[in-house]
Write a protein that holds these residues in place. Structure first.
Motif, PDB file in Angstrom:
ATOM      1  N   MET A  39       4.610 -27.752 -27.491  1.00  0.00           N
ATOM      2  CA  MET A  39       3.978 -29.037 -27.207  1.00  0.00           C
ATOM      3  C   MET A  39       3.024 -28.854 -26.019  1.00  0.00           C
ATOM      4  O   MET A  39       3.289 -28.088 -25.114  1.00  0.00           O
ATOM      5  N   ILE A  40       1.940 -29.604 -26.090  1.00  0.00           N
ATOM      6  CA  ILE A  40       0.953 -29.550 -25.018  1.00  0.00           C
ATOM      7  C   ILE A  40       0.546 -30.976 -24.654  1.00  0.00           C
ATOM      8  O   ILE A  40       0.394 -31.820 -25.524  1.00  0.00           O
ATOM      9  N   ARG A  41       0.436 -31.215 -23.352  1.00  0.00           N
ATOM     10  CA  ARG A  41       0.053 -32.545 -22.871  1.00  0.00           C
ATOM     11  C   ARG A  41      -1.385 -32.480 -22.384  1.00  0.00           C
ATOM     12  O   ARG A  41      -1.740 -31.638 -21.573  1.00  0.00           O
ATOM     13  N   TYR A  42      -2.186 -33.400 -22.902  1.00  0.00           N
ATOM     14  CA  TYR A  42      -3.574 -33.478 -22.476  1.00  0.00           C
ATOM     15  C   TYR A  42      -3.808 -34.777 -21.718  1.00  0.00           C
ATOM     16  O   TYR A  42      -3.264 -35.816 -22.072  1.00  0.00           O
ATOM     17  N   THR A  43      -4.643 -34.689 -20.686  1.00  0.00           N
ATOM     18  CA  THR A  43      -5.139 -35.865 -19.998  1.00  0.00           C
ATOM     19  C   THR A  43      -6.446 -36.208 -20.702  1.00  0.00           C
ATOM     20  O   THR A  43      -7.335 -35.363 -20.825  1.00  0.00           O
ATOM     21  N   LEU A  44      -6.535 -37.445 -21.183  1.00  0.00           N
ATOM     22  CA  LEU A  44      -7.674 -37.854 -21.995  1.00  0.00           C
ATOM     23  C   LEU A  44      -8.413 -39.027 -21.349  1.00  0.00           C
ATOM     24  O   LEU A  44      -7.868 -39.726 -20.498  1.00  0.00           O
ATOM     25  N   LYS A  45      -9.644 -39.243 -21.810  1.00  0.00           N
ATOM     26  CA  LYS A  45     -10.444 -40.373 -21.343  1.00  0.00           C
ATOM     27  C   LYS A  45     -11.198 -40.912 -22.554  1.00  0.00           C
ATOM     28  O   LYS A  45     -11.760 -40.146 -23.337  1.00  0.00           O
ATOM     29  N   CYS A  46     -11.201 -42.242 -22.704  1.00  0.00           N
ATOM     30  CA  CYS A  46     -11.922 -42.850 -23.822  1.00  0.00           C
ATOM     31  C   CYS A  46     -13.374 -43.117 -23.431  1.00  0.00           C
ATOM     32  O   CYS A  46     -13.755 -42.962 -22.270  1.00  0.00           O
ATOM     33  N   SER A  47     -14.160 -43.532 -24.408  1.00  0.00           N
ATOM     34  CA  SER A  47     -15.582 -43.798 -24.170  1.00  0.00           C
ATOM     35  C   SER A  47     -15.801 -44.947 -23.186  1.00  0.00           C
ATOM     36  O   SER A  47     -16.866 -45.059 -22.584  1.00  0.00           O
ATOM     37  N   ALA A  48     -14.780 -45.805 -22.995  1.00  0.00           N
ATOM     38  CA  ALA A  48     -14.885 -46.901 -22.031  1.00  0.00           C
ATOM     39  C   ALA A  48     -14.423 -46.482 -20.632  1.00  0.00           C
ATOM     40  O   ALA A  48     -14.421 -47.287 -19.707  1.00  0.00           O
ATOM     41  N   GLY A  49     -13.984 -45.226 -20.490  1.00  0.00           N
ATOM     42  CA  GLY A  49     -13.594 -44.718 -19.183  1.00  0.00           C
ATOM     43  C   GLY A  49     -12.120 -44.851 -18.839  1.00  0.00           C
ATOM     44  O   GLY A  49     -11.725 -44.513 -17.729  1.00  0.00           O
ATOM     45  N   HIS A  50     -11.286 -45.338 -19.767  1.00  0.00           N
ATOM     46  CA  HIS A  50      -9.850 -45.456 -19.492  1.00  0.00           C
ATOM     47  C   HIS A  50      -9.192 -44.082 -19.592  1.00  0.00           C
ATOM     48  O   HIS A  50      -9.417 -43.348 -20.546  1.00  0.00           O
ATOM     49  N   GLY A  51      -8.369 -43.740 -18.616  1.00  0.00           N
ATOM     50  CA  GLY A  51      -7.647 -42.476 -18.618  1.00  0.00           C
ATOM     51  C   GLY A  51      -6.231 -42.662 -19.137  1.00  0.00           C
ATOM     52  O   GLY A  51      -5.595 -43.679 -18.879  1.00  0.00           O
ATOM     53  N   PHE A  52      -5.747 -41.682 -19.891  1.00  0.00           N
ATOM     54  CA  PHE A  52      -4.380 -41.714 -20.400  1.00  0.00           C
ATOM     55  C   PHE A  52      -3.952 -40.303 -20.772  1.00  0.00           C
ATOM     56  O   PHE A  52      -4.765 -39.375 -20.790  1.00  0.00           O
TER      57      PHE A  52
END
Length: 146
Positions: free
Chosen positions: A1-14
Motif C-alpha cells: 500500500m502507498i499513501r499519496y498526498t493529493l491536491k484537486c484542481s480547486a486547491g484542496h489537499g487530501f
C-alpha cells in the motif's frame, strides 16, 4: 500500500491510499479519485515526505517491539487479522467471479452459502441496486498480500 498526498484542481489537499503506483494512475485515468471537499476528479500528487522510522537506540531503550514483521502492531490490526481468518474459514473464495456467483446464489441457481471474492466498483454498485446483500471487506484476499 502507498499513501499519496493529493491536491484537486480547486486547491484542496487530501490524502489517499492505493495498492500501488499503477493502481493510482489507473484510478485517476478512470476518474475514480475525487476530492472529498468538492468532488473534483482532476487531482494530482503533491510533494510528500517519506514515512521513515527513527533508528533504534542501542541498549534496548526506545526500540520497537521485537517480533516478526507479520505480527499485528496494534489491537486494530489484530482484530482485522482475526476477522480475515473468520471470513476465510467460514466462506468460499470465488475470486473475480464474485458478482456472478452472488447473483446466482441470490436467484437460487446456486446453493446458498457464504462467499467472498473481488468485484469492480461498478459491479458492486449493480449488486446493491439489484438487492443482492453484499458488503465490502476491509482487507485484501490472501493471494494478493505479501
Amino acid at each position: 500500500m502507498i499513501r499519496y498526498t493529493l491536491k484537486c484542481s480547486a486547491g484542496h489537499g487530501f490524502e489517499s491510499w492505493f495498492a500501488s503506483a499503477t493502481a493510482y494512475d489507473d484510478q485517476v485515468l478512470r476518474g475514480l479519485v475525487g476530492c472529498p471537499v468538492c468532488g473534483a476528479v482532476q487531482v494530482e500528487k503533491t510533494l510528500m515526505a517519506p514515512a521513515v522510522r527513527p533508528a533504534r537506540k542501542a541498549g534496548g531503550e526506545g526500540t520497537a517491539a521485537a517480533g516478526p514483521l507479520s505480527a499485528p502492531a496494534s489491537e486494530a490490526e489484530a482484530a482485522l487479522a482475526a476477522l480475515k481468518r473468520e471470513v476465510e474459514k467460514n466462506s468460499d473464495y470465488v475470486g473475480m467471479n464474485f458478482a456472478t456467483e452472488a447473483r446466482r446464489i441470490h436467484a437460487g441457481a446456486a446453493p446458498e452459502r457464504a462467499i467472498h471474492g473481488e468485484a469492480k466498483p461498478e459491479e458492486a454498485r449493480q449488486l446493491i441496486e439489484e438487492g443482492v446483500p453484499v458488503m465490502p471487506l476491509p482487507f485484501l484476499p490472501t493471494r494478493k498480500t505479501n
